[in-house]
Design an enzyme around this catalytic site. Structure first.
Site: not given
Ligand code: HH2
Length: 254
Positions: A201, A235
């Site tokens: 991210k 995740r």
């Protein structure tokens, strides 16, 4: 939890698994590498992403799901009809970045026995990164998740089926994400397992200056911090490498 995005525009693997055969192969590869859950998504939710139609989302997901019925698959969707179709096609879990906020979503999950991930997001993907503001990000995310868990229980979704996720990067600056990561333990008393999605991210990009494809080392550091903060499900895009982090952390934690 290994990520397979059946999309043309996901921020780190967009276009790689849009073809059903490529997505099926990737799902199998992640499972072989040790993913307990494969998270299948047919809509990119990266900041600024355009929504796709329900038909298109189903067209991307269902053919893949039908071929990986032997795996534990979660489906990353916000739409009740996609949830229903995915569950009928063998999905074990619904992963909803909107925490079952769409009309009918909670009922769709309540009618089944599937697991569900409730994620916190401030705003909508198209606009969520435009100056998000919190007075106290940890407290506000916690209050939201606590309320959604209570509402799910009221709707007939037993607590044992629920996982909660602070939603790193969803209407949050790098500072917000780091505050949540540092204080992840404060979410433990929600009383459900915590899921953390930090893989590749933009906060990692901000800290390291690297593009998504070069964020593996940063992602592994984030994975370790999330484990130390009590996360039970990670995740990730890079399952094999993350499994090594888990093995080292488990030996250290034993
Ligand atoms: N992050 C993304 C998508 N779904 N679901 C949960 N529960 N938690 C997350 O942090 C999360 C999520 C975004 O990552 P990715 O799927 O790689 O990208 P895109 O949304 O562009 O497809």
């Amino acid at each position: 939890m290994g990520v397979v995005n059946v999309t043309p525009d996901s921020f780190s693997d967009g276009g790689r698994f849009l073809d059903a055969q490529a997505a099926i192969a990737q799902a199998r590869r992640l499972a072989e590498e040790g993913a307990d859950i494969v998270d299948l998504g047919g809509e990119s939710t990266r900041p600024g992403a355009a929504p796709v139609s329900e038909e298109e989302e189903l067209r991307r997901i269902v053919p893949v799901l039908e071929q990986v019925g032997d795996l534990c698959v979660s489906v990353d969707t916000r739409r009740p009809r996609v949830m229903e179709r995915a569950l009928a096609a063998g999905a074990s879990m619904i992963n909803d970045i909107q925490a079952l906020g769409a009309p009918g979503a909670m009922d769709a999950v309540a009618r089944s026995q599937c697991a569900v991930c409730l994620m916190h997001m401030k705003g909508e993907p198209a606009t969520m990164q435009r100056e998000p503001h919190y007075d106290d990000v940890v407290r506000e995310v916690r209050a939201f998740l606590s309320q959604r868990i209570a509402e799910c229980e009221k709707a007939g979704i037993a607590r044992g089926r629920i996982v909660a996720d602070p939603g790193f990067g969803f209407g949050k600056t790098a500072e917000h994400n780091l505050a949540l990561l540092k204080n992840l333990r404060m979410l433990e008393n929600l009383g459900v397992p915590l899921l953390a999605g930090l893989s590749r991210k933009s906060t990692i990009g901000k800290l390291t200056g690297r593009p998504p494809q070069e964020r593996l080392a940063g992602s592994l550091a984030m994975a370790l911090l999330a484990l130390q903060g009590g996360a039970k499900i990670l995740r990730v895009h890079d399952v094999k490498e993350t499994k090594d982090v888990i093995a080292v952390w488990q030996a250290h934690d034993a």
